[in-house]
Design an enzyme around this catalytic site. Structure first.
Site, PDB file in Angstrom:
ATOM      1  N   ASP A 209       0.825  -1.208   0.000  1.00  0.00           N
ATOM      2  CA  ASP A 209       0.000   0.000   0.000  1.00  0.00           C
ATOM      3  C   ASP A 209       0.861   1.261   0.000  1.00  0.00           C
ATOM      4  O   ASP A 209       1.541   1.547   0.986  1.00  0.00           O
ATOM      5  CB  ASP A 209      -0.899  -0.026   1.250  1.00  0.00           C
TER       6      ASP A 209
ATOM      7  N   ASP B  26      -1.240   6.689  -6.687  1.00  0.00           N
ATOM      8  CA  ASP B  26      -1.583   5.702  -5.665  1.00  0.00           C
ATOM      9  C   ASP B  26      -1.629   4.302  -6.274  1.00  0.00           C
ATOM     10  O   ASP B  26      -2.202   4.101  -7.337  1.00  0.00           O
ATOM     11  CB  ASP B  26      -2.951   6.080  -5.078  1.00  0.00           C
TER      12      ASP B  26
END
Ligand SMILES: *[C@@H]1O[C@H](CO)[C@@H](O)[C@H](O)[C@H]1NC(C)=O
Ligand SMILES: *[C@@H]1O[C@H](CO)[C@@H](O)[C@H](O)[C@H]1NC(C)=O
Length: 450
Positions: A126, A333
């Site tokens: 992540d 992201d």
């Protein structure tokens, strides 16, 4: 630690799965996971969350709408991360837990070795959060089922719990946006929570991390999770790659260099990618990278901001004033599936792609407003380029532009936003992306996945 009803109440609920997208569920035998250290850094295999070769694949029957639901929760989490900046943390014990980005679906999978002797764990990767944690015996409150053995601190000769007085304990506030707490025996406790209601609470701990048989790093700080709830597939935990001091990246930086790179593979069976750490982690495509500056934003010092400068379709710039591209802060992201663009840019892109495709339109699919009858492989998808300040360009392939949402319909894999723009993972797939934190730049090179 207590379960927070608020978090449970907003857990992601998947719609009943109607299998409408064809994803092969047999792993091609050509993919062998690698993990090794050489002069250019640490290199390891990265899997798509639905890849049949992933050690903890999500169901291949998951409808595409599940990814969109995940995206909505993740974006709400990122937005709250940006909004919590000015909160008065003196009153922290009375404020609700702050959410980081959602991690349940859409995040890529790799392995991490921990402890002595080393055991390997399946982890979600992540770029939108910092603390690394994994489920930890004895699971005092709760653990979800995971692939492989559970980490047991008592079985590792190099394990140590971190005391509340350690500076790393004070760093948790910035890393997780939640205050740390102190156990009765003086051990530092963390609370990591995500936009989809997933969370992990436990003890801040220290042990030797191994990213390959030859590369081990003692004294790595991470969370030993005693209360873990959420949809992580069957992963054991999460690797945080954002820029806080507690992230894996920052902790490895003194040894290997402050940089990482990845190639995010597609869900296809024969497709694997990589995750590399190290000062030369862009070695996979030397000379082929084009770079843009990392933009520093006062909104959040740990997320990766970039500056989108322009887009073109079939060689023509979009019919939108260039000032619109930079009208919103833009994050890159790894865990958001669909790219969010400022509304005027999205509208111009939708028109231009529609005109170039000349395919019959189809009804909107959830937030995907621009849909067509057909499948991406059979349509004449125009070249779409995304240019960033300084000249870095993503020359999108058809699979980075359109996504098949079911067997009859394909949609433009972008959505409009009026808050934060996000470069999502559908648009990054198959590119090598390097995050050169030391050089404060992000680079792209085509053709990064095997
Ligand atoms: C290091 O390993 C990576 C990943 O396997 C490989 O692509 C690269 O060529 C290697 N570099 C050197 C100098 O051996
Ligand atoms: C596929 O999605 C489109 C767009 O939402 C919808 O109109 C269509 O009915 C769906 N088709 C199937 C077979 O589910």
């Amino acid at each position: 630690m207590k379960l927070l009803p608020l978090l449970l109440a907003c857990s992601l609920l998947f719609p009943a799965a109607t299998p409408t997208r064809k994803i092969t569920n047999i792993c091609s035998s050509q993919i062998n996971d690698f993990q090794h250290l050489n002069s250019t850094g640490l290199h390891q295999t990265l899997h798509h969350p639905q890849s049949p070769c992933s050690p903890a694949p999500l169901s291949s029957d998951l409808p595409f709408s599940a990814f969109i639901t995940h995206d909505a929760a993740r974006i709400a989490g990122l937005a709250s991360r940006l909004a919590t900046k000015d909160k008065d943390w003196v009153a922290a014990s009375s404020v609700p837990l702050a959410s980081g980005a959602s991690v349940g679906v859409g995040n890529y999978i790799t392995r991490l070795g921990l402890g002595t002797p080393t055991t390997t764990y399946v982890m979600v990767v992540d770029s939108g959060s910092s603390l690394t944690w994994l489920q930890c015996a004895p699971c005092a409150v709760s653990c979800h089922p995971q692939a492989g053995p559970l980490y047991d601190p008592r079985a590792s000769s190099t394990y140590a719990a971190v005391p509340c007085s350690a500076p790393q304990c004070a760093e948790l506030q910035a890393a997780t946006l939640n205050p740390s707490s102190c156990s009765g025996s003086g051990v530092c406790q963390y609370q990591a929570s995500y936009g989809d209601g997933s969370f992990s609470f436990g003890y801040l701990s220290k042990d030797t991390v191994s990213l390959s048989s030859s590369g081990s790093f003692p004294g790595f700080y991470y969370g030993c999770g005693q209360d873990n709830v959420g949809l992580f597939g069957r992963a054991a935990g999460l690797i945080g790659l954002a820029r806080n001091k507690l992230s894996l990246l920052s902790q490895l930086a003194p040894s290997v260099g402050n940089s990482f790179a990845y190639c995010l593979p597609t869900s296809a069976a024969a497709s694997a990618g990589y995750l590399s750490f190290g000062s030369n982690s862009d070695n996979k495509n030397p000379g082929k990278y084009s770079y843009t500056s990392m933009v520093s934003s006062s909104l959040d010092a740990s997320l990766y901001f970039v500056s989108l400068a322009g887009m073109s379709v079939a060689g023509s710039p979009l019919a939108v004033p260039s000032s619109e591209y930079g009208s919103l802060p833009t994050i890159i992201d790894s865990g958001t599936v669909i790219t969010r663009l400022p509304t005027p840019v999205y509208t111009a892109l939708s028109k231009a792609v529609g005109a170039a495709l000349a395919a019959p339109s189809a009804p909107a699919y959830s937030i995907l407003q621009t849909c067509f009858k057909g499948q991406v492989a059979k349509l004449p998808v125009p070249a779409v380029n995304m240019a960033f300040a300084g000249g870095a360009t993503l020359r999108l392939t058809p699979g980075n532009v359109l996504v098949d949402v079911n067997e009859t319909t394909t949609c433009l894999a972008f959505a409009p936003t009026d808050s934060t723009a996000i470069i999502g993972n559908t648009q990054q797939q198959t590119f090598s992306v390097v995050y050169d934190v030391k050089g404060s730049r992000i680079g792209f090179a085509a053709g990064g996945c095997s």
